[in-house]
Design a protein around this motif. Structure first.
Motif, PDB file in Angstrom:
ATOM      1  N   VAL A   1       4.160  14.529   3.717  1.00 41.56           N
ATOM      2  CA  VAL A   1       3.069  15.088   4.507  1.00 41.56           C
ATOM      3  C   VAL A   1       2.462  16.205   3.674  1.00 41.56           C
ATOM      4  CG1 VAL A   1       2.445  16.246   6.651  1.00 41.56           C
ATOM      5  CG2 VAL A   1       4.220  14.480   6.650  1.00 41.56           C
ATOM      6  N   PHE A   2       1.232  15.992   3.258  1.00 40.20           N
ATOM      7  CA  PHE A   2       0.564  16.908   2.350  1.00 40.20           C
ATOM      8  C   PHE A   2      -0.921  16.568   2.409  1.00 40.20           C
ATOM      9  CE2 PHE A   2       0.235  18.955  -1.934  1.00 40.20           C
ATOM     10  CZ  PHE A   2       1.071  20.044  -1.695  1.00 40.20           C
ATOM     11  N   PRO A   3      -1.821  17.496   2.155  1.00 43.86           N
ATOM     12  CA  PRO A   3      -3.255  17.143   2.160  1.00 43.86           C
ATOM     13  C   PRO A   3      -3.527  15.984   1.196  1.00 43.86           C
ATOM     14  CG  PRO A   3      -2.981  19.526   2.084  1.00 43.86           C
ATOM     15  CD  PRO A   3      -1.606  18.915   1.904  1.00 43.86           C
ATOM     16  N   GLU A   4      -4.299  15.011   1.665  1.00 42.13           N
ATOM     17  CA  GLU A   4      -4.500  13.766   0.914  1.00 42.13           C
ATOM     18  C   GLU A   4      -5.039  13.979  -0.492  1.00 42.13           C
ATOM     19  OE1 GLU A   4      -6.992  12.081   3.858  1.00 42.13           O
ATOM     20  OE2 GLU A   4      -5.314  11.196   4.950  1.00 42.13           O
ATOM     21  N   GLU A   5      -6.046  14.815  -0.641  1.00 43.26           N
ATOM     22  CA  GLU A   5      -6.627  14.972  -1.977  1.00 43.26           C
ATOM     23  C   GLU A   5      -5.638  15.614  -2.949  1.00 43.26           C
ATOM     24  OE1 GLU A   5     -10.644  16.194  -4.383  1.00 43.26           O
ATOM     25  OE2 GLU A   5     -10.587  16.543  -2.222  1.00 43.26           O
ATOM     26  N   LYS A   6      -4.858  16.594  -2.489  1.00 40.80           N
ATOM     27  CA  LYS A   6      -3.865  17.215  -3.368  1.00 40.80           C
ATOM     28  C   LYS A   6      -2.786  16.204  -3.745  1.00 40.80           C
ATOM     29  CE  LYS A   6      -4.483  22.009  -2.074  1.00 40.80           C
ATOM     30  NZ  LYS A   6      -3.867  23.268  -1.691  1.00 40.80           N
ATOM     31  N   LEU A   7      -2.376  15.389  -2.791  1.00 44.38           N
ATOM     32  CA  LEU A   7      -1.363  14.369  -3.050  1.00 44.38           C
ATOM     33  C   LEU A   7      -1.884  13.339  -4.056  1.00 44.38           C
ATOM     34  CD1 LEU A   7       1.497  13.945  -1.913  1.00 44.38           C
ATOM     35  CD2 LEU A   7       0.505  12.394  -0.243  1.00 44.38           C
ATOM     36  N   ALA A   8      -3.130  12.917  -3.885  1.00 49.94           N
ATOM     37  CA  ALA A   8      -3.731  11.948  -4.809  1.00 49.94           C
ATOM     38  C   ALA A   8      -3.881  12.549  -6.204  1.00 49.94           C
ATOM     39  CB  ALA A   8      -5.080  11.478  -4.270  1.00 49.94           C
ATOM     40  N   LYS A   9      -4.271  13.825  -6.293  1.00 55.43           N
ATOM     41  CA  LYS A   9      -4.380  14.481  -7.602  1.00 55.43           C
ATOM     42  C   LYS A   9      -3.008  14.579  -8.273  1.00 55.43           C
ATOM     43  CE  LYS A   9      -8.493  17.343  -7.046  1.00 55.43           C
ATOM     44  NZ  LYS A   9      -9.016  18.721  -6.911  1.00 55.43           N
ATOM     45  N   LEU A  10      -1.988  14.886  -7.492  1.00 58.58           N
ATOM     46  CA  LEU A  10      -0.630  14.955  -8.023  1.00 58.58           C
ATOM     47  C   LEU A  10      -0.209  13.602  -8.593  1.00 58.58           C
ATOM     48  CD1 LEU A  10       1.990  16.592  -8.422  1.00 58.58           C
ATOM     49  CD2 LEU A  10       2.639  15.913  -6.111  1.00 58.58           C
ATOM     50  N   LEU A  11      -0.455  12.538  -7.859  1.00 58.60           N
ATOM     51  CA  LEU A  11      -0.128  11.199  -8.327  1.00 58.60           C
ATOM     52  C   LEU A  11      -0.930  10.858  -9.574  1.00 58.60           C
ATOM     53  CD1 LEU A  11       1.307   8.495  -8.084  1.00 58.60           C
ATOM     54  CD2 LEU A  11      -0.413   7.818  -6.373  1.00 58.60           C
ATOM     55  N   PHE A  12      -2.207  11.180  -9.580  1.00 60.22           N
ATOM     56  CA  PHE A  12      -3.060  10.919 -10.742  1.00 60.22           C
ATOM     57  C   PHE A  12      -2.506  11.631 -11.978  1.00 60.22           C
ATOM     58  CE2 PHE A  12      -6.688  12.332 -13.387  1.00 60.22           C
ATOM     59  CZ  PHE A  12      -7.150  11.097 -13.810  1.00 60.22           C
ATOM     60  N   CYS A  13      -2.137  12.896 -11.823  1.00 58.49           N
ATOM     61  CA  CYS A  13      -1.595  13.663 -12.953  1.00 58.49           C
ATOM     62  C   CYS A  13      -0.245  13.108 -13.412  1.00 58.49           C
ATOM     63  CB  CYS A  13      -1.472  15.139 -12.588  1.00 58.49           C
ATOM     64  SG  CYS A  13      -3.068  15.955 -12.420  1.00 58.49           S
ATOM     65  N   TYR A  14       0.592  12.725 -12.467  1.00 56.55           N
ATOM     66  CA  TYR A  14       1.907  12.164 -12.806  1.00 56.55           C
ATOM     67  C   TYR A  14       1.744  10.834 -13.538  1.00 56.55           C
ATOM     68  CZ  TYR A  14       6.803  10.801 -12.275  1.00 56.55           C
ATOM     69  OH  TYR A  14       8.104  10.424 -12.521  1.00 56.55           O
ATOM     70  N   ASP A  15       0.743  10.067 -13.140  1.00 56.86           N
ATOM     71  CA  ASP A  15       0.469   8.767 -13.744  1.00 56.86           C
ATOM     72  C   ASP A  15      -0.188   8.908 -15.117  1.00 56.86           C
ATOM     73  OD1 ASP A  15       0.518   5.974 -13.739  1.00 56.86           O
ATOM     74  OD2 ASP A  15      -1.364   5.794 -12.639  1.00 56.86           O
ATOM     75  N   ASN A  16      -0.771  10.075 -15.396  1.00 56.85           N
ATOM     76  CA  ASN A  16      -1.497  10.306 -16.652  1.00 56.85           C
ATOM     77  C   ASN A  16      -1.036  11.609 -17.297  1.00 56.85           C
ATOM     78  OD1 ASN A  16      -3.622   8.077 -16.532  1.00 56.85           O
ATOM     79  ND2 ASN A  16      -3.886   9.067 -14.553  1.00 56.85           N
ATOM     80  N   PRO A  17       0.213  11.672 -17.775  1.00 57.02           N
ATOM     81  CA  PRO A  17       0.692  12.919 -18.376  1.00 57.02           C
ATOM     82  C   PRO A  17      -0.072  13.238 -19.660  1.00 57.02           C
ATOM     83  CG  PRO A  17       2.244  11.145 -18.793  1.00 57.02           C
ATOM     84  CD  PRO A  17       1.199  10.599 -17.853  1.00 57.02           C
ATOM     85  N   PRO A  18      -0.006  14.499 -20.114  1.00 52.75           N
ATOM     86  CA  PRO A  18      -0.690  14.862 -21.357  1.00 52.75           C
ATOM     87  C   PRO A  18      -0.331  13.894 -22.486  1.00 52.75           C
ATOM     88  CG  PRO A  18       0.193  16.817 -20.304  1.00 52.75           C
ATOM     89  CD  PRO A  18       0.703  15.636 -19.530  1.00 52.75           C
ATOM     90  N   GLY A  19      -1.343  13.502 -23.249  1.00 54.65           N
ATOM     91  CA  GLY A  19      -1.141  12.573 -24.349  1.00 54.65           C
ATOM     92  C   GLY A  19      -1.370  11.117 -23.988  1.00 54.65           C
ATOM     93  N   THR A  20      -1.616  10.837 -22.707  1.00 57.46           N
ATOM     94  CA  THR A  20      -1.863   9.457 -22.283  1.00 57.46           C
ATOM     95  C   THR A  20      -3.115   8.927 -22.988  1.00 57.46           C
ATOM     96  OG1 THR A  20      -0.868   9.859 -20.120  1.00 57.46           O
ATOM     97  CG2 THR A  20      -2.353   7.965 -20.290  1.00 57.46           C
ATOM     98  N   GLN A  21      -2.999   7.772 -23.622  1.00 55.40           N
ATOM     99  CA  GLN A  21      -4.124   7.184 -24.345  1.00 55.40           C
ATOM    100  C   GLN A  21      -5.083   6.439 -23.410  1.00 55.40           C
ATOM    101  OE1 GLN A  21      -4.804   7.595 -27.701  1.00 55.40           O
ATOM    102  NE2 GLN A  21      -3.203   9.126 -27.475  1.00 55.40           N
ATOM    103  N   GLU A  22      -4.528   5.625 -22.524  1.00 53.95           N
ATOM    104  CA  GLU A  22      -5.357   4.878 -21.575  1.00 53.95           C
ATOM    105  C   GLU A  22      -5.112   5.451 -20.189  1.00 53.95           C
ATOM    106  OE1 GLU A  22      -5.371   0.604 -21.858  1.00 53.95           O
ATOM    107  OE2 GLU A  22      -4.780   0.740 -23.964  1.00 53.95           O
ATOM    108  N   ILE A  23      -6.105   6.130 -19.669  1.00 54.83           N
ATOM    109  CA  ILE A  23      -6.002   6.818 -18.385  1.00 54.83           C
ATOM    110  C   ILE A  23      -6.094   5.816 -17.244  1.00 54.83           C
ATOM    111  CG2 ILE A  23      -7.079   8.556 -16.901  1.00 54.83           C
ATOM    112  CD1 ILE A  23      -5.904   9.755 -19.439  1.00 54.83           C
TER     113      ILE A  23
END
Length: 179
Positions: A19-41
């Motif tokens: 349970v967390f605000p949707e946009e913050k949760l989606a941003k967290l998932l996006f960042c986790y899915d695309n850690p620094p150095g990711t070539q294909e976002i």
């Protein structure tokens, strides 16, 4: 559809979203899915689609994350969409797949995609199947014009086998009726 992002969500939270605000949760998932150095976002639309309920339209203005997300929860609109779409499994991507290779991006092609997407959204909200089919197809064609490796002969053959796409440029069948 967003299978790698779904795997990351399960890695983070198991099978239940916190349970967390949707946009913050989606941003967290996006960042986790695309850690620094990711070539294909992996696109923000993957994380948004997993986290936000209903039908969502993202407004991008040159960044990885949209400036605005519009959501629709109207049951009639959602039922219209469910009744109008037929998803066809494509299978896993082939080894070495790179959708961004040979990208041809320019203002004209981006405008064609934006216009098709806006008109597709409008058709969905109006529950207009003919317009939805036409603009869905135009959106697909605009994406292919920019990202030619989104499709290959095996995808066109699969679409042909379902009788909804013909390489001569004509669509047929309920999924794209009116085009």
């Amino acid at each position: 559809m967003a299978s790698s992002t779904r795997r990351k969500a399960v890695e983070l939270w198991g099978t239940k979203l916190p349970v967390f605000p949707e946009e913050k949760l989606a941003k967290l998932l996006f960042c986790y899915d695309n850690p620094p150095g990711t070539q294909e976002i992996s696109g923000a639309q993957d994380a948004i689609g997993i986290i936000f309920p209903g039908l969502n339209k993202s407004y991008f203005e040159g960044k990885y994350w949209p400036t605005k997300i519009e959501s629709v929860h109207d049951e009639q609109v959602l039922c219209f969409l469910e009744d109008s779409l037929y998803l066809i499994p494509l299978g896993p991507r082939y080894s070495g797949f790179n959708v961004l290779s040979d990208t041809t991006f320019n203002t004209q092609k981006a405008k064609a995609l934006a216009d098709a997407a806006d008109n597709c959204w409008k058709a969905i909200l109006e529950r207009d199947l003919d317009a939805f089919g036409m603009f869905f197809r135009l959106s697909f064609e605009a994406q292919i014009a920019m990202f030619p490796h989104m499709v290959n002969d095996s995808i066109f053959q699969l679409l042909d086998s379902y009788n909804i796409w013909r390489k001569d440029g004509n669509c047929q069948g309920r999924a794209v009726e009116g085009t």
